[in-house]
Design a protein around this motif. Sequence first.
Motif, PDB file in Angstrom:
ATOM      1  N   UNK B 125      49.241  28.266  17.127  1.00 48.46           N
ATOM      2  CA  UNK B 125      49.304  29.533  17.850  1.00 48.46           C
ATOM      3  C   UNK B 125      47.949  29.895  18.457  1.00 48.46           C
ATOM      4  N   UNK B 126      46.900  29.617  17.722  1.00 44.72           N
ATOM      5  CA  UNK B 126      45.571  29.888  18.251  1.00 44.72           C
ATOM      6  C   UNK B 126      45.198  28.909  19.357  1.00 44.72           C
ATOM      7  N   UNK B 127      45.696  27.683  19.225  1.00 44.29           N
ATOM      8  CA  UNK B 127      45.285  26.639  20.166  1.00 44.29           C
ATOM      9  C   UNK B 127      45.934  26.812  21.541  1.00 44.29           C
ATOM     10  N   UNK B 128      47.209  27.137  21.528  1.00 39.83           N
ATOM     11  CA  UNK B 128      47.974  27.121  22.788  1.00 39.83           C
ATOM     12  C   UNK B 128      47.315  27.892  23.936  1.00 39.83           C
ATOM     13  N   UNK B 129      46.914  29.143  23.716  1.00 37.58           N
ATOM     14  CA  UNK B 129      46.298  29.855  24.856  1.00 37.58           C
ATOM     15  C   UNK B 129      44.975  29.237  25.287  1.00 37.58           C
ATOM     16  N   UNK B 130      44.384  28.428  24.436  1.00 35.47           N
ATOM     17  CA  UNK B 130      43.062  27.881  24.746  1.00 35.47           C
ATOM     18  C   UNK B 130      43.113  26.460  25.283  1.00 35.47           C
ATOM     19  N   UNK B 131      44.323  25.923  25.392  1.00 42.40           N
ATOM     20  CA  UNK B 131      44.413  24.521  25.803  1.00 42.40           C
ATOM     21  C   UNK B 131      44.114  24.344  27.285  1.00 42.40           C
ATOM     22  N   UNK B 132      43.305  23.347  27.583  1.00 46.68           N
ATOM     23  CA  UNK B 132      42.945  23.033  28.959  1.00 46.68           C
ATOM     24  C   UNK B 132      43.516  21.660  29.326  1.00 46.68           C
ATOM     25  N   UNK B 133      43.526  21.334  30.593  1.00 47.16           N
ATOM     26  CA  UNK B 133      44.057  20.027  31.002  1.00 47.16           C
ATOM     27  C   UNK B 133      43.531  18.855  30.166  1.00 47.16           C
ATOM     28  N   UNK B 134      42.232  18.773  29.904  1.00 53.40           N
ATOM     29  CA  UNK B 134      41.777  17.648  29.076  1.00 53.40           C
ATOM     30  C   UNK B 134      42.468  17.600  27.711  1.00 53.40           C
ATOM     31  N   UNK B 135      42.632  18.757  27.085  1.00 48.15           N
ATOM     32  CA  UNK B 135      43.327  18.790  25.806  1.00 48.15           C
ATOM     33  C   UNK B 135      44.739  18.216  25.946  1.00 48.15           C
ATOM     34  N   UNK B 136      45.456  18.707  26.956  1.00 51.84           N
ATOM     35  CA  UNK B 136      46.832  18.270  27.151  1.00 51.84           C
ATOM     36  C   UNK B 136      46.886  16.777  27.437  1.00 51.84           C
ATOM     37  N   UNK B 137      45.926  16.338  28.213  1.00 54.67           N
ATOM     38  CA  UNK B 137      45.819  14.921  28.557  1.00 54.67           C
ATOM     39  C   UNK B 137      45.711  14.064  27.300  1.00 54.67           C
ATOM     40  N   UNK B 138      44.823  14.481  26.447  1.00 55.27           N
ATOM     41  CA  UNK B 138      44.589  13.748  25.203  1.00 55.27           C
ATOM     42  C   UNK B 138      45.865  13.694  24.359  1.00 55.27           C
ATOM     43  N   UNK B 164      46.662  12.135  14.128  1.00 50.39           N
ATOM     44  CA  UNK B 164      45.848  12.326  15.330  1.00 50.39           C
ATOM     45  C   UNK B 164      46.544  13.244  16.329  1.00 50.39           C
ATOM     46  N   UNK B 165      47.825  13.033  16.465  1.00 49.84           N
ATOM     47  CA  UNK B 165      48.578  13.836  17.438  1.00 49.84           C
ATOM     48  C   UNK B 165      48.545  15.311  17.056  1.00 49.84           C
ATOM     49  N   UNK B 166      48.877  15.555  15.820  1.00 48.54           N
ATOM     50  CA  UNK B 166      48.844  16.956  15.390  1.00 48.54           C
ATOM     51  C   UNK B 166      47.439  17.539  15.549  1.00 48.54           C
ATOM     52  N   UNK B 167      46.443  16.776  15.184  1.00 48.14           N
ATOM     53  CA  UNK B 167      45.058  17.245  15.358  1.00 48.14           C
ATOM     54  C   UNK B 167      44.774  17.599  16.804  1.00 48.14           C
ATOM     55  N   UNK B 168      45.204  16.721  17.693  1.00 40.72           N
ATOM     56  CA  UNK B 168      44.938  16.936  19.109  1.00 40.72           C
ATOM     57  C   UNK B 168      45.602  18.230  19.581  1.00 40.72           C
ATOM     58  N   UNK B 169      46.788  18.480  19.074  1.00 41.20           N
ATOM     59  CA  UNK B 169      47.484  19.710  19.460  1.00 41.20           C
ATOM     60  C   UNK B 169      46.689  20.949  19.057  1.00 41.20           C
ATOM     61  N   UNK B 170      45.973  20.844  17.931  1.00 37.73           N
ATOM     62  CA  UNK B 170      45.265  22.011  17.411  1.00 37.73           C
ATOM     63  C   UNK B 170      43.797  22.048  17.810  1.00 37.73           C
ATOM     64  N   UNK B 171      43.350  21.017  18.508  1.00 36.82           N
ATOM     65  CA  UNK B 171      41.917  20.889  18.790  1.00 36.82           C
ATOM     66  C   UNK B 171      41.367  22.114  19.512  1.00 36.82           C
ATOM     67  N   UNK B 217      53.736  23.822  24.608  1.00 35.73           N
ATOM     68  CA  UNK B 217      52.318  24.173  24.631  1.00 35.73           C
ATOM     69  C   UNK B 217      51.817  24.197  26.067  1.00 35.73           C
ATOM     70  N   UNK B 218      52.218  23.198  26.818  1.00 32.84           N
ATOM     71  CA  UNK B 218      51.794  23.095  28.215  1.00 32.84           C
ATOM     72  C   UNK B 218      52.264  24.316  29.003  1.00 32.84           C
ATOM     73  N   UNK B 219      53.470  24.776  28.674  1.00 32.83           N
ATOM     74  CA  UNK B 219      54.032  25.927  29.375  1.00 32.83           C
ATOM     75  C   UNK B 219      53.480  27.242  28.832  1.00 32.83           C
ATOM     76  N   UNK B 220      52.671  27.154  27.795  1.00 32.89           N
ATOM     77  CA  UNK B 220      52.099  28.367  27.235  1.00 32.89           C
ATOM     78  C   UNK B 220      53.086  29.191  26.429  1.00 32.89           C
ATOM     79  N   UNK B 221      54.185  28.593  26.069  1.00 33.64           N
ATOM     80  CA  UNK B 221      55.192  29.317  25.287  1.00 33.64           C
ATOM     81  C   UNK B 221      54.902  29.177  23.791  1.00 33.64           C
TER      82      UNK B 221
END
Lengths: 253, 253
Positions: B125-138, B164-171, B217-221
């Motif tokens: 929940x904290x990560x989603x609003x902060x995700x940027x294209x590089x994050x999503x890419x990863x 790793x995947x879950x980590x990346x989602x929360x990075x 996450x990408x859609x910000x939902x």
Amino acid sequence: MERGILLEFQPEGDNCIQNSKQNENFKVSSKRAIVRQSLPDAIASDIRERILNGELEEGLTIRQEALAEEYNVSRMPVREALKRLDAEGLVQLTNNLGATVTKHSLDEIGEIFDLRILIEVDLFRRAIPAMTPPHLQKCEEILEAMESSYDADDVGKWGALNYDYHSALYAAANRSLTNDVLHRINLQSDRYVRMHLSVMQQRDPAAKEHRELLEFARAGKADEACDVLTRHIAQTKKNLLRLMIDKRADEDS
Amino acid sequence: MERGILLEFQPEGDNCIQNSKQNENFKVSSKRAIVRQSLPDAIASDIRERILNGELEEGLTIRQEALAEEYNVSRMPVREALKRLDAEGLVQLTNNLGATVTKHSLDEIGEIFDLRILIEVDLFRRAIPAMTPPHLQKCEEILEAMESSYDADDVGKWGALNYDYHSALYAAANRSLTNDVLHRINLQSDRYVRMHLSVMQQRDPAAKEHRELLEFARAGKADEACDVLTRHIAQTKKNLLRLMIDKRADEDS
DNA sequence: TACGCGGATTTTGGATACAATATTTGTGCG
DNA sequence: CGCACAAATATTGTATCCAAAATCCGCGTA
């Protein structure tokens, strides 16, 4: 300076170091299970206390040999103690560099309190429907001890009581692993709270909130109880962060 | 039986043990920071893997000397490794009794997954609003690696990718302490998931859910994303607990 | 003066030796 | 035959010693 290696019974207590060599004289007559803590544990407890009460400051690098000499033991048990404290997050061990007292950024300090909110609220919500009269009784006792110790000004004791109280509130949840996680987080939290305890105490309506927690729990009002708990911790976080910001600013100058 | 002490570069990898004495031949040309892990760390990693993959079973008591001989080292680094694993909760150290591989009750196994839900949802929940294209890419990259490794049947690798995947989602949440806590919990979780991975994989719509996580996450939902995540972990918990109940029942007979 | 290099010192890491503790085995007595 | 106690064994814990790594210091050179 040498720290005496005390010999003392401590079925629960955590704050003295005992030397097994001098133990033969004792005849144990009580039935109470006496778990002798190992030397590394005893040393870890003592160092932990010294970190929590601020004697060992943030960022300080710890020399194994220095501690070994203070406690009159070899470096080996000290190393194990440091390893444990590293696991607890109170010190940071680096490969051939030794240990330094952990120094958290302000963000991380905030994170610590957010974690407390997350976990404590979860525990509390699970505990409330499961609380029985004995549980409530126990909480009541600790709460009274806390209230009467408010002026006593024994920072260490108050911190322990505070932790006990919160633990008692969550006991009915019966979540040992979650409690372990919380315990480690609380070690960190305690450290920063204690730094400013004297300041925080007078301003905080903490005493009132502590009682509210119990009353809402007793009434089975989980939502209200969790609300108070969230605000209680959030307020502590807010007050403490302000103080820490000042402190860090001072240090930089 | 002797476990070879391998010499190999492993800037990230965690699964081999290296002997510092043979290291002088190397000339490091790459700029990548190479953190040589200490012997105890290397040993801890190996034992950890052996616990996670089930080679060292629940409840087994571990003899320091036996391990020391396998790894061709003295008991000392083994002790430190065990101490670390104890902190991680994978083994339990008792005073003069040594170490046993932790065995959780079914309730505790359930608790592990509840903790995952609590913490991962908070992070997400904290990560989603902060995700940027590089994050999503990863995330996308790891997800694809996961999808293509589904049939590869390399349990260890899949487990690592999943983490790793879950980590990346929360990075993007940028919460190092919370991530540490989660990491430790995931070690436990992994252990039980891996026991039944082959069974769980075929039945689970996990692949689909993994993709959904990223898309929401990408859609910000955030709400929808956290819902999927909660259900995803809860389902894993449910499936796994059923399998564990059977397993424990078998063992008792 | 600033910078880099090499030896001296400090500090940590690991192996071996020994001490303390737990477990097991065996023996004698009831 | 069973139980308690004691010696023997196995295992962990601590100290001491040596090795490896990092830091410090001083010298020389650009």
